[in-house]
Scaffold this active site. Sequence first.
Site, PDB file in Angstrom:
ATOM      1  CB  VAL A  55      43.378  43.507  34.668  1.00  0.00           C
ATOM      2  CG1 VAL A  55      42.984  43.628  33.203  1.00  0.00           C
ATOM      3  CG2 VAL A  55      44.510  42.496  34.829  1.00  0.00           C
ATOM      4  CG  HIS A 103      39.132  36.438  38.484  1.00  0.00           C
ATOM      5  ND1 HIS A 103      37.910  37.023  38.259  1.00  0.00           N
ATOM      6  CD2 HIS A 103      39.334  36.479  39.828  1.00  0.00           C
ATOM      7  CE1 HIS A 103      37.383  37.380  39.421  1.00  0.00           C
ATOM      8  NE2 HIS A 103      38.220  37.074  40.377  1.00  0.00           N
ATOM      9  CB  SER A 114      35.517  44.673  40.459  1.00  0.00           C
ATOM     10  OG  SER A 114      34.642  44.211  41.457  1.00  0.00           O
ATOM     11  CB  SER A 115      32.943  39.777  40.461  1.00  0.00           C
ATOM     12  OG  SER A 115      34.119  39.047  40.271  1.00  0.00           O
ATOM     13  NE  ARG A 116      31.029  43.773  46.080  1.00  0.00           N
ATOM     14  CZ  ARG A 116      31.808  42.970  46.781  1.00  0.00           C
ATOM     15  NH1 ARG A 116      33.057  42.816  46.424  1.00  0.00           N
ATOM     16  NH2 ARG A 116      31.343  42.313  47.838  1.00  0.00           N
ATOM     17  CG  LEU A 133      36.408  33.090  37.051  1.00  0.00           C
ATOM     18  CD1 LEU A 133      37.172  31.915  36.419  1.00  0.00           C
ATOM     19  CD2 LEU A 133      37.073  33.501  38.353  1.00  0.00           C
ATOM     20  CD  GLN A 188      35.559  36.728  51.216  1.00  0.00           C
ATOM     21  OE1 GLN A 188      36.127  35.642  51.264  1.00  0.00           O
ATOM     22  NE2 GLN A 188      35.962  37.685  50.389  1.00  0.00           N
TER      23      GLN A 188
HETATM   24  O1  PAF Z   1      39.584  38.003  46.509  1.00  0.00           O
HETATM   25  C1  PAF Z   1      38.672  37.145  46.571  1.00  0.00           C
HETATM   26  O2  PAF Z   1      38.030  36.808  45.596  1.00  0.00           O
HETATM   27  C2  PAF Z   1      38.371  36.495  47.910  1.00  0.00           C
HETATM   28  O3  PAF Z   1      38.504  37.396  48.960  1.00  0.00           O
HETATM   29  C3  PAF Z   1      39.202  35.214  48.174  1.00  0.00           C
HETATM   30  C4  PAF Z   1      40.674  35.533  48.296  1.00  0.00           C
HETATM   31  C5  PAF Z   1      38.979  34.218  47.058  1.00  0.00           C
HETATM   32  C6  PAF Z   1      38.756  34.572  49.486  1.00  0.00           C
HETATM   33  O4  PAF Z   1      37.411  34.205  49.458  1.00  0.00           O
END
Ligand code: PAF
Length: 255
Positions: free
Chosen positions: A174, A35, A183-185, A31, A59
């Site tokens: 943000v 978030h 972004s977490s990345r 996070l 995903q």
């Molecule tokens: O945006 C994300 O972090 C992900 O794609 C989600 C919506 C939590 C689904 O895994």
Amino acid sequence: MIKVLRTVEEFKTWRATQSGSLGFVPTMGALHEGHRALLDVSVKENDRTVLSLFVNPTQFNDPKDFEKYPITWDEDLALAEKAGVDAVFAPTKNDLYPDDYTYRLSETEFSRLLCGAHRPGHFDGVLTVVMKLFQIVRPTKAYFGEKDGQQLQLIQGMVKAFFMDLVIVPVPTVREIDGLAMSSRNHRLSAQERSLAPEIYQALRESLSAETAAQRLTEKGFRVDYVEDRKGRRYAAAFLGETRLIDNVELNYGR
Ligand code: PAF
């Protein structure tokens, strides 16, 4: 005290005791302030807020990307607690996929464009897990960041297509002070890549066409997946080293 619920059964038992409106922020953890913004809006608008932490394997079209996805459990719980989250739902893969992903949800047009054209199956995984989470959590409202613009539109479309009884609330992106979308990345970027990364936002805003923006990014050392204008927004995805960054801006923004 924040509740941490690790199985679907545990979560459902807790959910049955809750009344009033429930806001839901689905995440894959790691996070950050982006978030936090989603959680803040949810806490303000609802009687209860649920955060989910689940790194969804279906995903990730690239298994290496899945393996490298950062896990920051203690920090995530501390942020959730500070934000005023009531419950954290953190299931396991087996719990969430008892069917082993033999059942899945697809959108057959928009999900094949932009990121979908470069990440086959990505949006099937996203839509499937979000549908599962919505069935379990039963939120009044769910909050998604505008940074993941295509994801947001596909989820809004899914809710409409399946007559689902909840409201999707978009929350503005943000950004760091230099304009890089949170972004977490971003943590995976080297110091040199991090200093180049804000260029993606600048190129999207300042270039007269998508083609010029793509060219500008390529010249700076990005490996561009796409830059495309669509319905008043400009979308991009580009790699810096191994890290894939995405962003989107309103067209004519700042011009
Ligand atoms: O945006 C994300 O972090 C992900 O794609 C989600 C919506 C939590 C689904 O895994």
